[in-house]
Design a protein around this motif. Structure first.
Motif, PDB file in Angstrom:
ATOM      1  N   LEU A 162       0.795  -1.222  -0.108  1.00  0.00           N
ATOM      2  CA  LEU A 162      -0.101  -0.102   0.079  1.00  0.00           C
ATOM      3  C   LEU A 162       0.771   1.346   0.083  1.00  0.00           C
ATOM      4  O   LEU A 162       0.447   2.415  -0.399  1.00  0.00           O
ATOM      5  N   GLY A 163       2.091   1.258   0.490  1.00  0.00           N
ATOM      6  CA  GLY A 163       2.927   2.383   0.598  1.00  0.00           C
ATOM      7  C   GLY A 163       2.327   3.273   1.737  1.00  0.00           C
ATOM      8  O   GLY A 163       1.787   3.050   2.636  1.00  0.00           O
ATOM      9  N   ASN A 164       3.171   4.565   1.749  1.00  0.00           N
ATOM     10  CA  ASN A 164       2.860   5.495   2.593  1.00  0.00           C
ATOM     11  C   ASN A 164       1.211   6.079   2.247  1.00  0.00           C
ATOM     12  O   ASN A 164       0.989   6.246   1.329  1.00  0.00           O
ATOM     13  N   PRO A 165       0.573   6.454   3.328  1.00  0.00           N
ATOM     14  CA  PRO A 165       1.061   6.363   4.711  1.00  0.00           C
ATOM     15  C   PRO A 165       0.921   5.099   5.343  1.00  0.00           C
ATOM     16  O   PRO A 165       1.213   5.126   6.793  1.00  0.00           O
ATOM     17  N   PHE A 166       0.578   4.040   4.897  1.00  0.00           N
ATOM     18  CA  PHE A 166       0.232   2.871   5.478  1.00  0.00           C
ATOM     19  C   PHE A 166       1.501   2.114   6.006  1.00  0.00           C
ATOM     20  O   PHE A 166       1.181   1.689   7.081  1.00  0.00           O
ATOM     21  N   GLU A 167       2.324   2.419   5.420  1.00  0.00           N
ATOM     22  CA  GLU A 167       3.666   1.630   5.744  1.00  0.00           C
ATOM     23  C   GLU A 167       4.065   2.339   7.367  1.00  0.00           C
ATOM     24  O   GLU A 167       4.189   1.534   8.322  1.00  0.00           O
ATOM     25  N   SER A 168       3.711   3.607   7.576  1.00  0.00           N
ATOM     26  CA  SER A 168       3.915   4.121   8.931  1.00  0.00           C
ATOM     27  C   SER A 168       2.941   3.901   9.788  1.00  0.00           C
ATOM     28  O   SER A 168       3.166   3.559  11.052  1.00  0.00           O
ATOM     29  N   LEU A 169       1.663   3.454   9.405  1.00  0.00           N
ATOM     30  CA  LEU A 169       0.715   3.147  10.063  1.00  0.00           C
ATOM     31  C   LEU A 169       0.818   1.696  10.690  1.00  0.00           C
ATOM     32  O   LEU A 169       0.580   1.381  11.978  1.00  0.00           O
ATOM     33  N   VAL A 170       1.576   0.669  10.130  1.00  0.00           N
ATOM     34  CA  VAL A 170       1.648  -0.658  10.138  1.00  0.00           C
ATOM     35  C   VAL A 170       2.755  -0.628  11.297  1.00  0.00           C
ATOM     36  O   VAL A 170       2.812  -1.374  12.082  1.00  0.00           O
ATOM     37  N   GLU A 171       3.817   0.248  11.131  1.00  0.00           N
ATOM     38  CA  GLU A 171       4.902   0.482  12.094  1.00  0.00           C
ATOM     39  C   GLU A 171       4.260   0.688  13.303  1.00  0.00           C
ATOM     40  O   GLU A 171       4.728   0.487  14.400  1.00  0.00           O
ATOM     41  N   TYR A 172       3.295   1.665  13.386  1.00  0.00           N
ATOM     42  CA  TYR A 172       2.668   2.341  14.630  1.00  0.00           C
ATOM     43  C   TYR A 172       2.097   1.104  15.313  1.00  0.00           C
ATOM     44  O   TYR A 172       2.153   0.769  16.527  1.00  0.00           O
ATOM     45  N   PHE A 173       1.204   0.302  14.542  1.00  0.00           N
ATOM     46  CA  PHE A 173       0.481  -0.824  15.051  1.00  0.00           C
ATOM     47  C   PHE A 173       1.253  -1.840  15.821  1.00  0.00           C
ATOM     48  O   PHE A 173       1.032  -2.562  16.616  1.00  0.00           O
ATOM     49  N   GLN A 174       2.516  -2.022  15.147  1.00  0.00           N
ATOM     50  CA  GLN A 174       3.400  -3.160  15.474  1.00  0.00           C
ATOM     51  C   GLN A 174       4.112  -2.869  16.820  1.00  0.00           C
ATOM     52  O   GLN A 174       4.397  -3.655  17.379  1.00  0.00           O
ATOM     53  N   HIS A 175       4.528  -1.376  16.909  1.00  0.00           N
ATOM     54  CA  HIS A 175       5.214  -1.043  18.152  1.00  0.00           C
ATOM     55  C   HIS A 175       3.912  -0.541  19.374  1.00  0.00           C
ATOM     56  O   HIS A 175       4.427   0.095  20.279  1.00  0.00           O
ATOM     57  N   MET A 176       2.749  -0.951  19.149  1.00  0.00           N
ATOM     58  CA  MET A 176       1.743  -0.500  19.969  1.00  0.00           C
ATOM     59  C   MET A 176       1.815  -1.268  21.239  1.00  0.00           C
ATOM     60  O   MET A 176       1.202  -0.781  22.415  1.00  0.00           O
ATOM     61  N   VAL A 177       2.116  -2.460  21.371  1.00  0.00           N
ATOM     62  CA  VAL A 177       2.263  -3.480  22.174  1.00  0.00           C
ATOM     63  C   VAL A 177       3.572  -4.017  22.157  1.00  0.00           C
ATOM     64  O   VAL A 177       4.396  -3.906  21.387  1.00  0.00           O
ATOM     65  N   PRO A 178       3.983  -4.780  23.280  1.00  0.00           N
ATOM     66  CA  PRO A 178       5.393  -5.333  23.592  1.00  0.00           C
ATOM     67  C   PRO A 178       5.593  -6.156  22.335  1.00  0.00           C
ATOM     68  O   PRO A 178       4.592  -7.041  21.947  1.00  0.00           O
ATOM     69  N   ALA A 179       6.758  -6.178  21.616  1.00  0.00           N
ATOM     70  CA  ALA A 179       7.260  -7.214  20.902  1.00  0.00           C
ATOM     71  C   ALA A 179       7.325  -8.715  21.380  1.00  0.00           C
ATOM     72  O   ALA A 179       7.577  -8.916  22.700  1.00  0.00           O
ATOM     73  N   VAL A 180       6.958  -9.599  20.592  1.00  0.00           N
ATOM     74  CA  VAL A 180       7.026 -11.227  20.981  1.00  0.00           C
ATOM     75  C   VAL A 180       8.143 -11.791  20.179  1.00  0.00           C
ATOM     76  O   VAL A 180       8.556 -11.813  18.932  1.00  0.00           O
TER      77      VAL A 180
END
Length: 339
Positions: A162-180
């Motif tokens: 999808l490109g930006n801004p969805f790439e930034s959105l995906v990064e936000y969702f990934q770092h919204m909770v602790p990594a596993v």
């Protein structure tokens, strides 16, 4: 032999004494770091701007439960609190993400913001259902309190290419909770899933929240209940203990017969789900449920350059004034929030 004592209090032995304020800061720093991975634990505030109807107030509380345990479940807001107050409190507490609900004249909005410098993603909530609505629609709702002791697993679908801004959105969702870390994670701690699925045809994101349940394959329902309850069953009407297991309707295999839902566990989870046998994975929705449309992306924290406006000419265009509608002035005092 005497050893130096760390922490506040009277000095003992020959070691240096750590001041009480420094000791408290060290404890606070340890609370913000994962003791296994060493990474910083993301924390969140879920609050509102402006007046909300009762249904959106319940949605706000449901979102706080989704973000547990690293959020302020009982965060109390005051009318005179402005956004700067939340930012000032977020720093010492290690809060990194904001979820901000508002109710302009068009449709409710939910902003996902990174503290303290942004970016901010503004969504228009087109449809939503509360956790209570989801439970009322189910025959056997399942939402034990213990599943909120650990953060949910975030699953993203449909965001590739999808490109930006969805790439930034995906990064936000990934770092919204602790990594596993799959090599060190305990399976017993994985009890919830937060699914965010992008529908390319409708250009909306489906927000779903599920609980994870494991059921051993080849174990009857009565045996499962006996192992989970740890109580002696009522055997007054039975001649033999074997009748309890082989009674018609209860001696069959587990209800899950789908091969795709069966997994082999790498380690023991509990007394029933062990590495020596297969288990069936079941997902049950616990809510809330939302359908969101991205309408705006700002470079800063609810301010700054607009990186993604709503496309001109489409129906349902939302102006910046509507998005900020019914929000109170940001010139109020900087009183701290009560938790």
């Amino acid at each position: 032999m005497r050893h130096p004592r760390s922490g506040p209090g009277k000095k003992r032995g020959r070691g240096p004494r750590i001041p009480a304020t420094t000791f408290r800061k060290q404890l606070a720093a340890l609370a913000n770091v994962d003791q296994i991975t060493g990474a910083k634990i993301p924390k969140s505030f879920v609050f509102s701007r402006g007046k909300l109807p009762s249904t959106l107030r319940h949605l706000q509380q449901d979102l706080r439960k989704v973000m547990l345990p690293y959020t302020a479940l009982n965060l109390k807001e005051k009318k005179r609190n402005n956004l700067k107050d939340f930012v000032n409190v977020a720093g010492p507490l290690g809060v990194t993400h904001f979820l901000i609900l508002s109710n302009p004249k068009s449709l409710p909005h939910l902003r996902f913001a990174k503290s303290p410098q942004g970016p901010t993603f503004t969504f228009q909530i087109e449809e939503y259902a509360l956790a209570a609505d989801i439970a009322n629609s189910q025959r056997r709702p399942r939402c034990p309190p213990g599943i909120f002791k650990n953060s949910p697993l975030v699953v993203l679908s449909g965001f590739s290419g999808l490109g930006n801004p969805f790439e930034s959105l995906v990064e936000y969702f990934q770092h919204m909770v602790p990594a596993v870390d799959p090599s060190t994670v305990q399976l017993a701690s994985c009890q919830r899933i937060l699914l965010l699925k992008y529908d390319k045809e409708k250009e909306v994101i489906d927000f779903r929240h599920y609980s994870i349940k494991l059921q051993p394959i080849g174990v009857s329902r009565r045996i499962r209940k006996l192992m989970q309850s740890n109580q002696v069953p009522d055997l007054r009407d039975l001649k033999d203990v074997s009748d309890y297991v082989t009674k018609a309707g209860y001696g069959s295999e587990s209800e899950a017969d789908d091969e795709a839902a069966m997994v082999s566990l790498p380690s023991d989870v509990d007394k029933l789900n062990q590495a020596s046998r297969k288990s069936a994975v079941r997902l049950q929705e616990i809510g809330p449920r939302m359908t969101m449309r991205l309408v705006k992306v700002e470079a800063g924290l609810c301010s700054g350059d607009v990186l993604y406006p709503w496309p001109v000419g489409k129906q349902g265009k939302v102006t910046e004034k509507e998005i900020e509608g019914q929000e109170e002035s940001e010139d109020g005092s900087e009183d701290e929030m009560e938790e």
